[in-house]
Structure formats: C-alpha cells, structure tokens
Scaffold this active site. Structure first.
Site, PDB file in Angstrom:
ATOM      1  N   ASP A  83      -7.934   3.020   0.048  1.00  0.00           N
ATOM      2  CA  ASP A  83      -7.689   1.654  -0.327  1.00  0.00           C
ATOM      3  C   ASP A  83      -7.989   1.650  -1.998  1.00  0.00           C
ATOM      4  O   ASP A  83      -8.616   2.291  -2.665  1.00  0.00           O
ATOM      5  CB  ASP A  83      -8.968   0.761   0.105  1.00  0.00           C
ATOM      6  CG  ASP A  83      -8.412   0.147   1.430  1.00  0.00           C
ATOM      7  OD1 ASP A  83      -7.381  -0.085   1.704  1.00  0.00           O
ATOM      8  OD2 ASP A  83      -9.565  -0.282   2.344  1.00  0.00           O
ATOM      9  N   ARG A  89       1.044   2.437   1.061  1.00  0.00           N
ATOM     10  CA  ARG A  89       0.817   1.154   1.465  1.00  0.00           C
ATOM     11  C   ARG A  89       0.985   0.265   0.139  1.00  0.00           C
ATOM     12  O   ARG A  89       0.309   0.375  -0.957  1.00  0.00           O
ATOM     13  CB  ARG A  89      -0.598   0.696   1.996  1.00  0.00           C
ATOM     14  CG  ARG A  89      -0.720  -0.752   2.321  1.00  0.00           C
ATOM     15  CD  ARG A  89      -2.087  -1.049   2.696  1.00  0.00           C
ATOM     16  NE  ARG A  89      -2.801  -0.250   3.567  1.00  0.00           N
ATOM     17  CZ  ARG A  89      -4.112  -0.005   3.769  1.00  0.00           C
ATOM     18  NH1 ARG A  89      -5.115  -0.324   2.921  1.00  0.00           N
ATOM     19  NH2 ARG A  89      -4.317   0.613   5.073  1.00  0.00           N
TER      20      ARG A  89
END
Length: 306
Positions: free
Chosen positions: A132, A182
């Site tokens: 992340d 992402r």
C-alpha cells in the site's frame, strides 16, 4: 476545504476517542470494514468471491512504534494467509500491506524482513502481496522495498497515487513486464509542493498515469470509484487493445457495490479492497474525506454526546 479538515482530524486522538464511542460511527464502519477479526474477513471474502469478485485484504494498522507491534502485524498476516489457503480462497484473494505497520518508520530493515516473510507465506499459499501507498515521505522507501522483493517475489504489487506530482514518472519506471501497479487518486493530506490540490488537476494526472500504465507491458489495476474515470479506463483498455485478463478494476468495500457487480458481469476482473481489524479510525476518516456526504451522520452523533 472540508477534505483537509477531515484528514487533519484523522491525526487527532481527541477526535478519535469521540468518534470511536459514537453509535453512528459503528454503522458507517460496517459499510467499509469486514469486522475486527480474520474470521470476519474470510466470511466476507467468501461472499464476495461467490458474486464473482476478487479481493485484496488489509489488516488495519499503521504508525507502528515498536518491534513487538510490527511482529504482531506480520504474524496476523501469516495467520490470515494460512486461513485463506485452507479455505481455498486463493488466488481470488490477495493481501495488501502497509510497511508502516511493519516497522518502516523506526526500522526499515525490520520492515523489510517482516514483509518478506508475508510475501513468502503468500507465495506458499498461491497468492501475492500488494504494498500500500502512504504519505509521500514513505514513497522512496516503499519503492525501494518493492524492488528488493520483486527479485524474489516478482508478482508483488505497487500502489501509486495520482495526486503526487512524481507519480507519472514512477508509472514509467514501473510499467514493465510482470509489474502489477494499483493506480489510485490518493487519500492523505499532502503539501502543494508535492501534490496536486484541485480535483481537476488530480483527475488529469490520473488519466496521464493511466495512459502510461496501459501503454506499457505491466498489469494496471485501476482503483477508482469515479464514474468518469471508470469509463475512461474501459476506453483506454480498448484503445491499447488490452483483454479483460490484462488489467483490473479495484474498488473499496462498501463503495458503489452495484458498479462492482456491473463491471464483473461485463467480464472485467473487479477486486474489492477489504479491510478488517480494530484500528479502523484513520482508515474510516480517509474514506469520509473521499465522500464528505457521510460527515453529517458523524457530526450529529458527536453533537448528541455533548
């Protein structure tokens, strides 16, 4: 303006205490979070997978301050991956990991060792890990860890945030064979010197970054709920002649669930970002910053406690 206020509140312990004890907070939290335990995440993963959706699971926690906390987070992910494997929920489900929860702030070597152990377990379980993104001060460190991990675990994914001015260049570096990226807008409070502030500027950056990823040889993961950007993602996939198995859409649990199903039924891979755990406050506040319409419910609850 409101977004900045909410993100500032995300760092306030006083507001955190008020929010955590407000009854309406729990109803908002249930929209976004699977529950407090790994069993809750597994059950929700089963339900999402039955609907034809993929999942990435995040064990909530950040700003870890000591090795014991970091190792506990590592152990929770390892337990989760064992459970996913036993339940035959991989590779439909992967995990998302914040390096700050593994010790990045105070010991980068420890954070690397912890995330490497998680990647090894994920590989053993038949799935993978995505690192992340957090605030801009951690970007270089996170990308360095990513590069080291990919030597051993090449499917390890990266997250890039379109509101950072550097991200288009990072996309060019990462749009390579086997690279999973992402792309999201970004949900942290950042200074103008490093991040675009206006919505239009962020959207334009997102499209530029998406074009870079789609034109490369990697695997783009389009993380957005914005209907315009979803439509642009579909268009860019056709323009660059990408088949549905060469990219995916990603959305947060509890946000636009009907759209998630529509895209999945249209033949796209749609991966739901599914968090769980007790440390939900900072995560929920970032979700409120993205959709301030929910703030009214929270404000009324806090006033009722005055």
């Amino acid at each position: 303006m409101l977004r900045s206020v909410i993100l500032a509140a995300a760092r306030s312990h006083r507001v955190e205490r008020l929010v955590e004890t407000a009854p309406v907070s729990r109803s908002i939290v249930r929209r976004f979070i699977a529950g407090e335990h790994a069993e809750d995440a597994l059950q929700r993963t089963r339900e999402l997978a039955a609907d034809g959706l993929a999942v990435t699971i995040d064990y909530l926690g950040e700003d870890t301050t000591n090795p014991e906390q970091a190792e506990a987070t590592r152990d929770e992910y390892i337990k989760l991956l064992d459970a996913l494997h036993a339940a035959e929920l991989t590779p439909a489900a992967e995990v998302s990991v914040k390096l700050s929860a593994l010790g990045q702030v105070f010991d980068e070597k420890l954070a690397y060792e912890n995330v490497r152990a998680i990647c090894a377990k994920a590989s053993e379980a038949g799935t993978t890990v995505t690192l992340d993104a957090e605030d801009h001060t951690t970007t270089d460190s996170t990308l360095d860890v990513l590069g080291r991990l990919r030597g051993e675990f090449p499917t390890t994914g990266a997250v890039l945030q379109a509101y950072l001015r550097r991200t288009e260049a990072d996309c060019r570096e990462l749009a390579v064979e086997g690279s999973r990226v992402r792309l999201c807008k970004g949900a942290y409070r950042e200074p103008e010197s490093v991040a675009y502030q206006g919505r239009l500027d962020v959207d334009k950056s997102y499209v530029r970054c998406l074009n870079v990823l789609m034109s490369g040889t990697g695997y783009p993961m389009i993380a957005t709920h914005d209907p315009r950007l979803v439509a642009i993602g579909e268009d860019r996939a056709k323009w660059f002649e990408r088949s549905p198995d060469e990219f995916e859409f990603q959305m947060l649990h509890g946000v636009r669930p009907e759209e998630q199903l529509r895209l999945a039924q249209a033949g796209y891979t749609v991966r739901v970002y599914l968090p769980y755990g007790t440390q939900w406050y900072a995560y929920m506040m970032r979700r409120l910053a993205e959709r301030p319409a929910n703030v009214g419910f929270l404000a009324r609850a806090l006033r009722s406690r005055a």
